[in-house]
Motif scaffolding. Structure first.
Motif, PDB file in Angstrom:
ATOM      1  N   SER A  71      36.760  36.814  38.501  1.00 40.99           N
ATOM      2  CA  SER A  71      37.286  37.928  37.721  1.00 40.99           C
ATOM      3  C   SER A  71      38.574  37.426  37.079  1.00 40.99           C
ATOM      4  O   SER A  71      39.556  37.143  37.776  1.00 40.99           O
ATOM      5  CB  SER A  71      37.548  39.131  38.631  1.00 40.99           C
ATOM      6  OG  SER A  71      37.927  40.253  37.886  1.00 40.99           O
ATOM      7  N   SER A 102      38.318  41.608  32.894  1.00 41.24           N
ATOM      8  CA  SER A 102      38.887  42.704  33.683  1.00 41.24           C
ATOM      9  C   SER A 102      40.119  43.216  32.972  1.00 41.24           C
ATOM     10  O   SER A 102      40.622  42.599  32.021  1.00 41.24           O
ATOM     11  CB  SER A 102      39.239  42.223  35.094  1.00 41.24           C
ATOM     12  OG  SER A 102      40.376  41.371  35.050  1.00 41.24           O
ATOM     13  N   GLU A 107      42.390  45.182  38.960  1.00 42.16           N
ATOM     14  CA  GLU A 107      40.926  45.185  38.979  1.00 42.16           C
ATOM     15  C   GLU A 107      40.402  43.919  39.659  1.00 42.16           C
ATOM     16  O   GLU A 107      39.412  43.965  40.394  1.00 42.16           O
ATOM     17  CB  GLU A 107      40.366  45.312  37.561  1.00 42.16           C
ATOM     18  CG  GLU A 107      38.854  45.490  37.552  1.00 42.16           C
ATOM     19  CD  GLU A 107      38.299  45.806  36.176  1.00 42.16           C
ATOM     20  OE1 GLU A 107      37.070  46.024  36.076  1.00 42.16           O
ATOM     21  OE2 GLU A 107      39.080  45.818  35.199  1.00 42.16           O
ATOM     22  N   ASN A 108      41.065  42.796  39.429  1.00 36.38           N
ATOM     23  CA  ASN A 108      40.654  41.563  40.106  1.00 36.38           C
ATOM     24  C   ASN A 108      40.729  41.716  41.620  1.00 36.38           C
ATOM     25  O   ASN A 108      39.822  41.315  42.359  1.00 36.38           O
ATOM     26  CB  ASN A 108      41.533  40.395  39.661  1.00 36.38           C
ATOM     27  CG  ASN A 108      41.311  40.020  38.210  1.00 36.38           C
ATOM     28  OD1 ASN A 108      40.370  40.487  37.566  1.00 36.38           O
ATOM     29  ND2 ASN A 108      42.174  39.169  37.681  1.00 36.38           N
ATOM     30  N   ARG A 111      38.022  44.077  43.004  1.00 39.32           N
ATOM     31  CA  ARG A 111      36.718  43.413  43.052  1.00 39.32           C
ATOM     32  C   ARG A 111      36.631  42.438  44.220  1.00 39.32           C
ATOM     33  O   ARG A 111      35.613  42.357  44.911  1.00 39.32           O
ATOM     34  CB  ARG A 111      36.469  42.674  41.730  1.00 39.32           C
ATOM     35  CG  ARG A 111      36.134  43.578  40.548  1.00 39.32           C
ATOM     36  CD  ARG A 111      36.063  42.775  39.264  1.00 39.32           C
ATOM     37  NE  ARG A 111      35.597  43.576  38.134  1.00 39.32           N
ATOM     38  CZ  ARG A 111      35.533  43.129  36.880  1.00 39.32           C
ATOM     39  NH1 ARG A 111      35.947  41.880  36.597  1.00 39.32           N
ATOM     40  NH2 ARG A 111      35.091  43.898  35.913  1.00 39.32           N
TER      41      ARG A 111
END
Length: 473
Positions: A71, A102, A107-108, A111
């Motif tokens: 990501s 992303s 968000e990384n 995930r």
């Protein structure tokens, strides 16, 4: 049974058989080798070997997967391009890297913390785990590890107006602090709160980033623009430096920030960094920086860990305005522990096999070695126990008959009645019949004949005892 009696006596001067003693067939089945005992002896070693191999297979690392997922960040961002370079490098070694876009660090991290996302790697800005409202406890304890820092991530603050020295002086202004979901936005909010600057009617915090933030600052629709290495391209920074009334903020309290927030470091923008001829900026300016780390799951295969750190060296080791040549990647971790495999790589580099062989062949060879070493170190020396085990199994038959013989002899000596003698004779006949049916390897014929001689001796001794008793009667 008299332990002082010579077993050879009956061979030289055999006692006469008692009238009541049945004529037994004397003989045995002698063979070159007892296959049953050999199979059992070897079988035990095979079982032990199978257990050892099973344990090794359970412990050994499986083959590294051929596909990884990273990501990265917004499309065409600095780390999106970096991920594309990783993809090319890993492809040379037979590993496919899937690159996901992303919104940024948050968000990384989400995930990576969610196994259902099937994301193996991600670029994460350091310092976010110190913000409880941003990172959940589950994310902190989700088994993530760092493969090291891959870049400085300095914060450049441009503002319009007179010289300012503290972030607290931005209260009541319009601030462009970065997009939602970005690590930069969260760090900026943390620093502003530490200076008593909160979003309210007077202070506006706008989700502008990069060129949009620069254009807004130039147009006068915002008063302050917070930019990072990804959005502060040299051309944009030079443009702002050349604009009258726009200044680059100097963190005169940089040392205090570093002590308050350990994930920060001091970063100097050299005098003349943007234009040597016009000496822009006209003086060295201090700012603060975080680092960006390559974060992975703790299930990452060690061979892939080495490959990724090696790829990071190829991608991030160059000199630039932000770093010295060879400064990154570095074994520096803030939010998550440094991977033991990465630490080993930083200390001693790739193993011998991976230096001299292609990646796939080195991985296969390494796994075979881990499997074969226990076989040679443990199992082959264990084979020397097969002959003693085989001998023990053969001799155990004699030991069992000797035990029966001693018990029979003692039973008659303790109770020399007719009933006990009849029982003794019946059981001794059974022992002798069973003995004569044994399959004995020729190598153990002496033990066989010694035992049979002792059976005859015990029979004669008990017979003599009975004769003496009858005479006395």
């Amino acid at each position: 049974m008299d332990k002082h009696a010579s077993p050879k006596r009956s061979l030289e001067h055999p006692d006469k058989t008692s009238p009541d003693e049945p004529a037994l067939r004397q003989g045995a089945y002698h063979v070159a080798i007892s296959w049953l005992d050999l199979v059992v002896s070897v079988g035990i070693m095979v079982i032990v070997g199978a257990v050892v191999i099973w344990v090794v297979i359970r412990v050994i690392q499986p083959a590294p997967p051929s596909t990884l997922t990273i990501s990265a960040g917004p499309q065409y961002s600095r780390f999106w391009f970096a991920a594309q370079k990783y993809k090319e490098i890993l492809a040379r070694n037979g590993v496919t890297l899937r690159v996901l876009t992303s919104s940024g660090t948050l968000e990384n991290l989400n995930r990576l913390a969610d196994p259902a996302s099937h994301v193996d790697l991600g670029f994460v800005q350091s310092g976010l785990t110190s913000i409880p409202s941003v990172i959940s406890p589950d994310t902190r304890q989700s088994g993530l590890m760092s493969l090291g820092s891959v870049s400085n991530w300095p914060l450049f603050v441009f503002y319009r107006g007179p010289d300012l020295m503290r972030l607290s002086e931005f209260k009541g202004k319009r601030l462009a602090i970065g997009r939602e979901g970005s690590g930069t936005r969260q760090i900026v909010l943390l620093l502003l709160r530490a200076n008593g600057v909160e979003p309210n009617d007077d202070t506006q915090m706008l989700p502008l980033v990069g060129e949009d933030a620069v254009n807004a600052l130039l147009a006068g629709t915002v008063d302050v623009a917070f930019l990072t290495a990804d959005s502060a391209r040299p051309a944009l920074m030079e443009k702002m430096i050349r604009t009258p009334d726009i200044r680059l903020f100097s963190f005169t309290q940089a040392k205090a920030y570093i002590r308050s927030f350990p994930f920060l470091s001091q970063f100097e923008v050299p005098m003349g960094a943007f234009d040597l001829a016009d000496n822009l900026p006209p003086r060295s300016t201090d700012t603060i920086a975080t680092t960006v780390e390559l974060i992975a799951r703790d299930t990452l295969h060690p061979a892939l860990s080495d490959l990724l750190v090696e790829a990071a060296g190829e991608v991030h080791s160059g000199a630039s305005l932000l770093q010295k040549a060879g400064e990154f990647p570095a074994p520096v971790a803030h939010d998550f522990p440094l991977s033991p495999d990465a630490a080993r790589y930083y200390k001693s580099g790739k193993s011998f096999l991976y230096r001299v062989m292609p990646f796939w062949l080195a991985s296969l060879t390494n796994r075979l070695l881990v499997l074969l070493v226990p076989v040679f170190v443990l199992l082959i020396p264990a084979l020397r126990f097969v002959p003693p085990l085989y001998a023990w199994r053969v001799k155990s038959r004699f030991y069992r008959r000797y035990g029966e013989l001693i018990a029979l002899e003692r039973s008659v000596l303790d109770d020399p009645s007719e009933e006990k003698y009849a029982e003794f004779t019946k059981k001794l006949d059974a022992v002798e019949k069973a003995l004569n049916k044994l399959q004995m390897p020729l190598a153990y014929a002496d033990e066989f004949y010694a035992l049979r001689e002792h059976v005859t001796y015990v029979r004669s001794q008990i017979g003599a005892l009975r004769t003496v008793k009858d005479s006395g009667t």
